[in-house]
Design a protein around this motif. Structure first.
Motif, PDB file in Angstrom:
ATOM      1  N   UNK A   1     117.515 -68.003 -39.918  1.00 38.15           N
ATOM      2  CA  UNK A   1     118.914 -68.242 -39.535  1.00 38.15           C
ATOM      3  C   UNK A   1     119.538 -69.395 -40.305  1.00 38.15           C
ATOM      4  N   UNK A   2     118.736 -70.204 -40.969  1.00 37.86           N
ATOM      5  CA  UNK A   2     119.312 -71.327 -41.726  1.00 37.86           C
ATOM      6  C   UNK A   2     120.019 -70.871 -42.997  1.00 37.86           C
ATOM      7  N   UNK A   3     119.816 -69.607 -43.379  1.00 33.91           N
ATOM      8  CA  UNK A   3     120.480 -69.105 -44.585  1.00 33.91           C
ATOM      9  C   UNK A   3     121.816 -68.433 -44.280  1.00 33.91           C
ATOM     10  N   UNK A   4     122.083 -68.108 -43.036  1.00 33.78           N
ATOM     11  CA  UNK A   4     123.343 -67.468 -42.681  1.00 33.78           C
ATOM     12  C   UNK A   4     123.233 -66.747 -41.353  1.00 33.78           C
ATOM     13  N   UNK A   5     124.320 -66.118 -40.990  1.00 29.35           N
ATOM     14  CA  UNK A   5     124.371 -65.403 -39.714  1.00 29.35           C
ATOM     15  C   UNK A   5     123.515 -64.141 -39.800  1.00 29.35           C
TER      16      UNK A   5
ATOM     17  N   UNK B   1     116.072 -64.377 -49.915  1.00 32.93           N
ATOM     18  CA  UNK B   1     115.076 -63.688 -50.745  1.00 32.93           C
ATOM     19  C   UNK B   1     114.431 -64.653 -51.741  1.00 32.93           C
ATOM     20  N   UNK B   2     115.221 -65.499 -52.356  1.00 37.74           N
ATOM     21  CA  UNK B   2     114.684 -66.425 -53.348  1.00 37.74           C
ATOM     22  C   UNK B   2     113.941 -67.604 -52.701  1.00 37.74           C
ATOM     23  N   UNK B   3     114.379 -68.045 -51.522  1.00 35.15           N
ATOM     24  CA  UNK B   3     113.807 -69.255 -50.922  1.00 35.15           C
ATOM     25  C   UNK B   3     112.587 -68.974 -50.042  1.00 35.15           C
TER      26      UNK B   3
END
Length: 455
Positions: free
Chosen positions: A268-272, A305-307
């Protein structure tokens, strides 16, 4: 007075005999002016004989004169005849290659013959067979090499080239005749051929070869299209050209103890996050150790995907990739009967990962009816409560009748007939009488034995 034909094999310049054949030359020039010959095909080619064109249908039976064409377009009350009388000049003969003649249609019972729009170019010398039968009105002055190419084309048994040879464009170099009434030059040349040809296209090379990498790519694309069509036919795909959503991630190599809430909290830290579900076995409910995570935006999914690739989650290195699945329907990624979609949850719009599609339904209001009644919704909206209640009553009464008849048959089978009852009662009496006799005999014996003992 000349006309330039730009064909698929090359250019041809035709010099017209306007002084000797004015009527034919005027008809030919005005048809060229309205782009009548543009994209027409040479539908009849005979080696060392002739090449025929000028029929929009490419069948040899079509075509008309410019006056008939204008009359049909303007819907005139006095229609002009389809053909006009040919101007056959005896001194103009088919002696040289490249002679241009107007084909003369034969007279039939319901119409007169004459010249329309079909013409041909001779491909050989001294074709005196055509003299006096068709009207010569011009000669090819440039483009004899194009005629050589035209003479060498491959044709079928009817003389039709296997590869279409078309007149791409016509340029009038000089026109001395005034335009007839009602003639309007089109603003642009036609872009589609007038005939429905299934031959090899004029701009297609059947012998052309592609690089090996390009051929392999095309082969794989065709194989993938065929496989997708097969999956659509068996029902695994909603449609053949479906594409997976770009905002959904596929996460695998999970620990069996990892829950939906854990993944949702981590990602959830990457977006909704719209949905996060760990796929579980539909019988046992155990985790299958992979999940689908749907983000609200594609950019958030790309960042995750990258992180998150090869990140340690619950002592396991997870693998993250973009989802290639199109099976997500009604906010559920699996057929898990232990979980299933939440009651009252809103169904996402679209179908198969696209918002502009809708799921095909056999019956009207299929989802609502199946949710409320558990059955199939019919096409006609007819209330069926009364009918169902009547059917229930009838089925209950029938069940009662069947049960009563079965009970009656069981009692009848258990109860013996009257004659058997009488015989059994007589037997019982005899048995009782015998027992009584034995009892009296035993008593008398006892008495006798007592007397003997006393003496």
């Amino acid at each position: 007075m000349s006309v330039l034909f730009e064909t698929s094999l090359g250019d041809i310049v035709i010099d017209l005999e306007v002084d000797v054949c004015p009527k034919i030359c005027e008809n030919f020039l005005k048809l060229c002016k309205v782009y009548y010959y543009n994209l027409n095909a040479f539908f009849n080619v005979s080696k060392d004989f002739l090449a025929q064109a000028g029929d929009p249908t490419a069948t040899g039976t079509g075509g008309e004169s410019i006056w008939s064409l204008l009359a049909n377009e303007t819907s005139s009350n006095s229609p002009a005849p389809r053909y006009f009388p040919p101007e056959i000049v005896p001194r103009l003969k088919h002696t040289h290659r490249g002679t241009v003649s107007m084909a003369v249609a034969p007279a039939l019972e319901d119409r007169k013959g004459g010249c329309g729009s079909q013409f041909f170019i001779t491909l050989g010398n001294n074709i005196d067979y055509l003299d006096g039968k068709h009207a010569v009105f011009g000669h090819v002055v440039e483009g004899l090499d194009t005629l050589d190419k035209l003479n060498e084309v491959f044709t079928d048994q009817d003389g039709r080239p296997f590869k279409d040879i078309r007149i791409r464009h016509v340029v009038i170099l000089d026109d001395p005749f005034p335009d007839p009434p009602g003639l309007v030059k089109p603003p642009a040349s036609p872009t589609r051929p007038p005939d429905k040809s299934t031959r090899i296209a004029e701009d297609e090379d059947p012998l052309a070869t592609l690089p090996e990498e390009e051929e392999e790519r095309l082969r794989r694309e065709k194989a993938a299209a065929a496989s997708a069509l097969t999956l659509e036919m068996v029902g695994d795909l909603p449609f053949a050209n479906v594409r997976p959503p770009e905002n959904v991630l596929f996460v695998c190599k999970l620990n069996a103890v990892t829950r939906d809430e854990d993944l949702e909290l981590i990602f959830s830290r990457f977006g909704t996050i719209m949905s996060c579900q760990v796929i579980r076995d539909k019988r046992t409910g155990d985790s299958l150790q992979y999940a689908f995570i749907e983000f609200d935006k594609r950019e958030d999914a790309e960042q995750a995907y990258f992180k998150m690739q090869n990140v340690l989650v619950d002592d396991r290195r997870i693998w993250v990739d973009f989802s290639q699945s199109v099976a997500r329907l009604n906010n559920s990624w699996s057929n898990d009967i232990t979980r299933g979609p939440k009651r009252g949850a809103k169904v996402a719009p679209g179908f198969g990962g696209r918002d502009d599609l809708e799921r095909t339904r056999r019956y009207r209001d299929e989802e609502q009816l199946s949710r409320h009644s558990g059955g199939y919704g019919m096409v006609f909206d007819v209330p069926s409560d009364r009918g169902s209640e009547r059917r229930r009553k009838r089925s209950r009464s029938r069940d009662r009748e069947v049960d009563s008849s079965r009970e009656h048959r069981r009692k009848r089978s258990m109860s013996p007939p009257p004659a058997m009852r009488q015989s059994e009662s007589g037997r019982d009496r005899n048995r009782e009488h015998d027992r009584e006799k034995r009892r009296t005999r035993s008593r008398s014996r006892e008495r006798r034995s007592g007397r003997d003992g006393r003496q």
